[in-house]
Structures are given as structure tokens and as C-alpha cells.
Motif scaffolding. Structure first.
Motif, PDB file in Angstrom:
ATOM      1  N   THR A 112       4.488  10.061   5.189  1.00  0.00           N
ATOM      2  CA  THR A 112       4.047   8.706   4.831  1.00  0.00           C
ATOM      3  C   THR A 112       5.209   7.731   4.704  1.00  0.00           C
ATOM      4  OG1 THR A 112       2.114   9.591   3.673  1.00  0.00           O
ATOM      5  CG2 THR A 112       2.794   7.350   3.118  1.00  0.00           C
ATOM      6  N   ALA A 113       6.246   8.087   3.929  1.00  0.00           N
ATOM      7  CA  ALA A 113       7.379   7.184   3.724  1.00  0.00           C
ATOM      8  C   ALA A 113       8.096   6.896   5.040  1.00  0.00           C
ATOM      9  CB  ALA A 113       8.354   7.781   2.713  1.00  0.00           C
ATOM     10  N   GLU A 114       8.212   7.890   5.898  1.00  0.00           N
ATOM     11  CA  GLU A 114       8.894   7.697   7.185  1.00  0.00           C
ATOM     12  C   GLU A 114       8.085   6.784   8.103  1.00  0.00           C
ATOM     13  OE1 GLU A 114      11.230  11.874   7.884  1.00  0.00           O
ATOM     14  OE2 GLU A 114       9.035  11.931   7.963  1.00  0.00           O
ATOM     15  N   ALA A 115       6.759   6.937   8.084  1.00  0.00           N
ATOM     16  CA  ALA A 115       5.905   6.082   8.914  1.00  0.00           C
ATOM     17  C   ALA A 115       5.961   4.638   8.439  1.00  0.00           C
ATOM     18  CB  ALA A 115       4.475   6.607   8.897  1.00  0.00           C
ATOM     19  N   ILE A 116       5.975   4.435   7.115  1.00  0.00           N
ATOM     20  CA  ILE A 116       6.072   3.073   6.566  1.00  0.00           C
ATOM     21  C   ILE A 116       7.419   2.458   6.930  1.00  0.00           C
ATOM     22  CG2 ILE A 116       6.194   1.727   4.444  1.00  0.00           C
ATOM     23  CD1 ILE A 116       4.216   3.729   3.198  1.00  0.00           C
ATOM     24  N   ALA A 117       8.498   3.228   6.761  1.00  0.00           N
ATOM     25  CA  ALA A 117       9.836   2.730   7.083  1.00  0.00           C
ATOM     26  C   ALA A 117       9.923   2.312   8.552  1.00  0.00           C
ATOM     27  CB  ALA A 117      10.883   3.794   6.766  1.00  0.00           C
ATOM     28  N   SER A 118       9.361   3.126   9.428  1.00  0.00           N
ATOM     29  CA  SER A 118       9.376   2.808  10.856  1.00  0.00           C
ATOM     30  C   SER A 118       8.638   1.501  11.132  1.00  0.00           C
ATOM     31  CB  SER A 118       8.737   3.957  11.646  1.00  0.00           C
ATOM     32  OG  SER A 118       8.650   3.640  13.013  1.00  0.00           O
ATOM     33  N   ALA A 119       7.479   1.304  10.477  1.00  0.00           N
ATOM     34  CA  ALA A 119       6.699   0.083  10.683  1.00  0.00           C
ATOM     35  C   ALA A 119       7.451  -1.150  10.190  1.00  0.00           C
ATOM     36  CB  ALA A 119       5.351   0.200   9.981  1.00  0.00           C
ATOM     37  N   ILE A 120       8.080  -1.043   9.024  1.00  0.00           N
ATOM     38  CA  ILE A 120       8.837  -2.182   8.472  1.00  0.00           C
ATOM     39  C   ILE A 120       9.987  -2.539   9.404  1.00  0.00           C
ATOM     40  CG2 ILE A 120      10.363  -2.919   6.595  1.00  0.00           C
ATOM     41  CD1 ILE A 120       7.452  -2.996   5.803  1.00  0.00           C
ATOM     42  N   LEU A 121      10.717  -1.551   9.871  1.00  0.00           N
ATOM     43  CA  LEU A 121      11.859  -1.817  10.743  1.00  0.00           C
ATOM     44  C   LEU A 121      11.395  -2.416  12.072  1.00  0.00           C
ATOM     45  CD1 LEU A 121      14.885  -1.485  10.379  1.00  0.00           C
ATOM     46  CD2 LEU A 121      14.732   0.716  11.566  1.00  0.00           C
ATOM     47  N   GLN A 122      10.293  -1.923  12.603  1.00  0.00           N
ATOM     48  CA  GLN A 122       9.770  -2.439  13.861  1.00  0.00           C
ATOM     49  C   GLN A 122       9.366  -3.910  13.738  1.00  0.00           C
ATOM     50  OE1 GLN A 122       9.712  -1.038  16.819  1.00  0.00           O
ATOM     51  NE2 GLN A 122       8.594  -2.715  17.828  1.00  0.00           N
ATOM     52  N   HIS A 123       8.764  -4.277  12.614  1.00  0.00           N
ATOM     53  CA  HIS A 123       8.257  -5.638  12.445  1.00  0.00           C
ATOM     54  C   HIS A 123       9.320  -6.620  11.945  1.00  0.00           C
ATOM     55  CE1 HIS A 123       3.879  -5.339  13.228  1.00  0.00           C
ATOM     56  NE2 HIS A 123       4.097  -4.052  13.020  1.00  0.00           N
ATOM     57  N   THR A 124      10.496  -6.128  11.610  1.00  0.00           N
ATOM     58  CA  THR A 124      11.570  -7.035  11.178  1.00  0.00           C
ATOM     59  C   THR A 124      12.745  -7.063  12.158  1.00  0.00           C
ATOM     60  OG1 THR A 124      12.591  -5.284   9.819  1.00  0.00           O
ATOM     61  CG2 THR A 124      11.024  -6.756   8.718  1.00  0.00           C
ATOM     62  N   LYS A 125      12.697  -6.267  13.205  1.00  0.00           N
ATOM     63  CA  LYS A 125      13.862  -6.117  14.089  1.00  0.00           C
ATOM     64  C   LYS A 125      14.252  -7.411  14.807  1.00  0.00           C
ATOM     65  CE  LYS A 125      11.122  -4.241  17.954  1.00  0.00           C
ATOM     66  NZ  LYS A 125      11.303  -5.368  18.870  1.00  0.00           N
ATOM     67  N   ASP A 126      13.318  -8.325  14.988  1.00  0.00           N
ATOM     68  CA  ASP A 126      13.624  -9.593  15.665  1.00  0.00           C
ATOM     69  C   ASP A 126      13.951 -10.721  14.690  1.00  0.00           C
ATOM     70  OD1 ASP A 126      13.187  -8.489  18.223  1.00  0.00           O
ATOM     71  OD2 ASP A 126      11.027  -8.784  18.030  1.00  0.00           O
ATOM     72  N   SER A 127      14.138 -10.391  13.422  1.00  0.00           N
ATOM     73  CA  SER A 127      14.460 -11.419  12.417  1.00  0.00           C
ATOM     74  C   SER A 127      15.874 -11.947  12.618  1.00  0.00           C
ATOM     75  CB  SER A 127      14.333 -10.836  11.006  1.00  0.00           C
ATOM     76  OG  SER A 127      13.046 -10.314  10.787  1.00  0.00           O
ATOM     77  N   PHE A 128      16.068 -13.197  12.247  1.00  0.00           N
ATOM     78  CA  PHE A 128      17.421 -13.759  12.241  1.00  0.00           C
ATOM     79  C   PHE A 128      18.058 -13.575  10.873  1.00  0.00           C
ATOM     80  CE2 PHE A 128      20.697 -17.051  12.243  1.00  0.00           C
ATOM     81  CZ  PHE A 128      21.254 -16.864  13.500  1.00  0.00           C
ATOM     82  N   TRP A 129      17.205 -13.651   9.820  1.00  0.00           N
ATOM     83  CA  TRP A 129      17.671 -13.451   8.450  1.00  0.00           C
ATOM     84  C   TRP A 129      16.770 -12.424   7.758  1.00  0.00           C
ATOM     85  CZ3 TRP A 129      16.244 -18.481  10.058  1.00  0.00           C
ATOM     86  CH2 TRP A 129      17.311 -19.353  10.346  1.00  0.00           C
ATOM     87  N   GLY A 130      17.307 -11.744   6.759  1.00  0.00           N
ATOM     88  CA  GLY A 130      16.508 -10.821   5.959  1.00  0.00           C
ATOM     89  C   GLY A 130      16.924 -10.869   4.503  1.00  0.00           C
ATOM     90  N   ILE A 131      15.942 -10.830   3.611  1.00  0.00           N
ATOM     91  CA  ILE A 131      16.202 -10.794   2.163  1.00  0.00           C
ATOM     92  C   ILE A 131      15.364  -9.666   1.562  1.00  0.00           C
ATOM     93  CG2 ILE A 131      16.033 -12.020  -0.039  1.00  0.00           C
ATOM     94  CD1 ILE A 131      16.364 -14.644   1.469  1.00  0.00           C
ATOM     95  N   ILE A 132      16.017  -8.792   0.817  1.00  0.00           N
ATOM     96  CA  ILE A 132      15.333  -7.706   0.106  1.00  0.00           C
ATOM     97  C   ILE A 132      15.307  -8.055  -1.368  1.00  0.00           C
ATOM     98  CG2 ILE A 132      15.364  -5.252  -0.494  1.00  0.00           C
ATOM     99  CD1 ILE A 132      16.834  -4.759   2.168  1.00  0.00           C
ATOM    100  N   LEU A 133      14.117  -8.019  -1.979  1.00  0.00           N
ATOM    101  CA  LEU A 133      13.957  -8.317  -3.396  1.00  0.00           C
ATOM    102  C   LEU A 133      13.985  -7.003  -4.171  1.00  0.00           C
ATOM    103  CD1 LEU A 133      11.014 -10.893  -3.090  1.00  0.00           C
ATOM    104  CD2 LEU A 133      13.469 -11.293  -2.859  1.00  0.00           C
TER     105      LEU A 133
END
Length: 334
Positions: A112-133
Motif C-alpha cells: 500500500t505505502a509503495e503504491a501511494i508513493a508511486s502515485a504521488i511521485l507520478q502526479h508531481t513529476k512535472d511540477s516546477f515547485w514543491g512544498i511539503i507540509l
């Protein structure tokens, strides 16, 4: 300008029946977005609260309810990443015990955690900026601040644009290669983490500091336009502290910690931080004081402490000025 889009990006079955669903919210036109992620740990509730505040704010703009702002860029948020842990009220999901921020780059066919991590990385890979709260580790509280590793010129600009007074450059860690922040940097996404508060608590005042910082950043980078033509107040200059400018305060006795200061305070050398008392007799075992002048950035919240337990972190520029002094003296001697 586009409206608000709530998108389901992952659906997984759970052992308890029903499905786990991971969502993202998107506002604005297509392009290189700003991605904001919270809830990597299930007990980091300040991040969830701040993300919901941002959602309400951005919704009001795209719905035409806030006449002061226009969204001119794209923002996407991932409000709750570790859904199972949040629902169970724990830092980690008890069923697998995996730290969500140690699961990157993930695996779409994995646990589960690996599948979620993969989805997050896939959907943020084209970002110009990123902020983690994020928030402090368990048993501690952070004053609002920025965290980064080896900031380049773009990340230093992010720190300046956020206008949050304090930033900390984190030490290298053997686990950093499996966290989201590292993979964003590997993909050349300009990124920082912003931290405030304690796990399992919500502090609206601390969240407001970070909220205003994110607004400052969006306005500075042209993601958000403010129509009021209001001249900014005195611009806050962000100070980036290196790891060798952090002063750790430890106990010498085990017992019950009674604090007398709050995070975010500037302490003078010798100022009392608190004292440790014996749990059984109530006798004072030691008094803890600031070893030098500095900003109290982290303070222990859970009162039961062991011998040599870290109870506070101060940020001091002393080491930096000493180094400058040594260099100056060596030049003079030449």
C-alpha cells in the motif's frame, strides 16, 4: 483560468473492506504547477489543517468570491497522503508499520505505502515547485520554519519569497534517498519543506504563519495576483542556518521535564529552559539553561525524559561568526 478539479488518482482495496482512495485538488490553467503535499505521516495534523485552509482560499478565488486575487498559475494539492494512518490516528498505518516518507520512489504493484508513493511521485513529476507540509518528530514541537538540504539558487529564492524568518539546512541522512523531497530534487523540482507544531495537534496560529508564507511565495512567483496594489510591509529576510549552527540541549538526569519557555522565543545565554524533577519524590534533579544565545526552534513536549535526552534545539550564528573571525585573522597575519 480553470476551476477547481478534484481528482481521484488511486484506488486500493483494504483488508477491512471498502477502498482506500487518494485524491488531489487542482486549480488554475495547465502548466508547470506548484505541488503542495501533506499527510505523509498520519499524525502531522497541522499540515492537513493548513492544506484545507489553502483549499478554502483557492476555491474562493476561482469561484469569484474573493475580489482581491486572481490565480494566474496552477496549484495542485495532495491533502492526505497516508490516508490509513490518518484514519487510525497514528503516525504510521499499524497494519504495515511503514513510514510513508521512506517508501519513495514506490512501486505501483507494491504494498500500500509503495503504491501511494508511486502515485504521488507520478502526479508531481512535472511540477516546477514543491512544498511539503510537516511537523516536528514525535514528542517535540517546532516553531514555524523552512527546511532544506543543499539549497541551490532557486531554492534560496524560494526561501526568500516565502518570507518565513528561519530556515534550516538539514544534515545528510542515509534515509533521504527514499523520501519524497530527495526525489523531487533529483527531478530538479525546486522544493522545500515547511514545519510547524507537534504531532497529533493543530495550532492555527502556527499554521497561519506558514499560510501567509505560501501566499507570499505564490505572489512573488506570479502564481497569484493581488489586485490591491498594496505596498508590502517590511519584507522579512530569511536566515538559513547550517547544521553546525544548531545547539542541542540534553538532560543529564532522567525524570519529569517542566518547561518555562516556548518555541520561537529568542533565548539569552544562561536563560532557564526548564528543570527535571524526580518522578517519585518531586525533587529537582537539574536546571536546564541555554548554553548560548539563540532561537529556540525545537522543544520537547512530552515531559518524561531519560538521561541524555535532547530537550531543545537552539539556532545560533556563533559558529559562523567564529569562522569568519578565524578567516579574517588568518588574512591579517599574512
Amino acid at each position: 483560468m480553470g476551476g477547481t478539479v478534484k481528482e481521484k488518482i488511486l484506488t486500493l482495496p483494504t483488508p477491512y473492506g471498502g477502498n482506500l482512495e487518494l485524491h488531489k485538488n487542482t486549480w488554475g490553467k495547465s502548466g508547470e504547477p506548484l505541488s503542495i503535499v501533506s499527510g505523509l505521516q498520519g499524525d502531522h495534523l497541522n499540515g492537513l489543517f493548513l492544506n484545507s485552509h489553502l483549499t478554502q482560499f483557492l476555491d474562493s478565488i476561482v469561484e469569484g468570491l474573493d475580489p482581491h486575487y486572481t490565480l494566474t498559475g496552477q496549484v495542485q494539492t495532495f491533502p492526505v497522503v497516508n490516508v490509513n494512518a490518518v484514519q487510525s490516528g497514528t503516525r504510521l498505518w499499524p497494519l504495515d508499520g511503514m513510514d510513508m516518507d521512506l517508501a519513495f520512489p514506490g512501486n505501483p504493484e507494491g504494498e500500500t505505502a509503495e503504491a501511494i508513493a508511486s502515485a504521488i511521485l507520478q502526479h508531481t513529476k512535472d511540477s516546477f515547485w514543491g512544498i511539503i507540509l510537516t511537523s516536528a518528530p514525535p514528542h517535540y514541537e517546532d516553531a514555524p520554519h523552512i527546511q532544506t538540504h543543499k539549497p541551490d539558487s532557486r531554492e534560496k529564492k524560494m526561501c526568500r519569497d516565502l518570507q518565513i524568518e528561519t530556515a534550516r539546512r538539514q544534515k545528510d541522512s542515509p534515509t533521504q534517498k527514499v523520501n519524497l523531497f530527495h526525489h523531487w530534487q533529483e527531478q530538479e523540482i525546486s522544493s522545500v519543506m515547511v514545519s510547524a507544531g507537534s504531532p497529533r495537534t493543530i495550532n492555527p496560529q502556527q499554521c497561519e504563519v506558514l499560510f501567509q508564507g505560501i501566499l507570499n511565495f505564490m505572489k512573488a512567483e506570479g502564481i497569484l495576483k493581488d489586485h490591491r496594489n498594496k505596498k508590502p510591509d517590511n519584507k522579512i529576510k530569511t536566515r538559513i542556518y547550517d547544521p553546525d549552527e544548531e545547539v542541542l540541549v540534553r538532560t543529564s538526569a532522567a525524570g519529569m521535564l517542566l518547561k518555562e519557555v516556548k518555541v520561537g522565543n529568542f533565548l539569552k545565554k544562561g536563560q532557564k529552559i526548564g528543570e527535571v524533577r524526580d518522578i517519585y519524590s518531586g525533587k529537582r534533579l537539574e536546571e536546564l539553561a541555554a548554553p548560548e544565545d539563540g532561537l529556540l526552534i525545537t522543544l520537547r513536549q512530552y515531559p518524561i525524559v531519560y538521561e541524555k535526552e535532547p530537550i531543545a534545539i537552539l539556532l545560533s550564528g556563533k559558529d559562523r561568526w567564529q569562522k569568519i573571525g578565524h578567516v579574517f585573522q588568518s588574512i591579517v597575519k599574512r
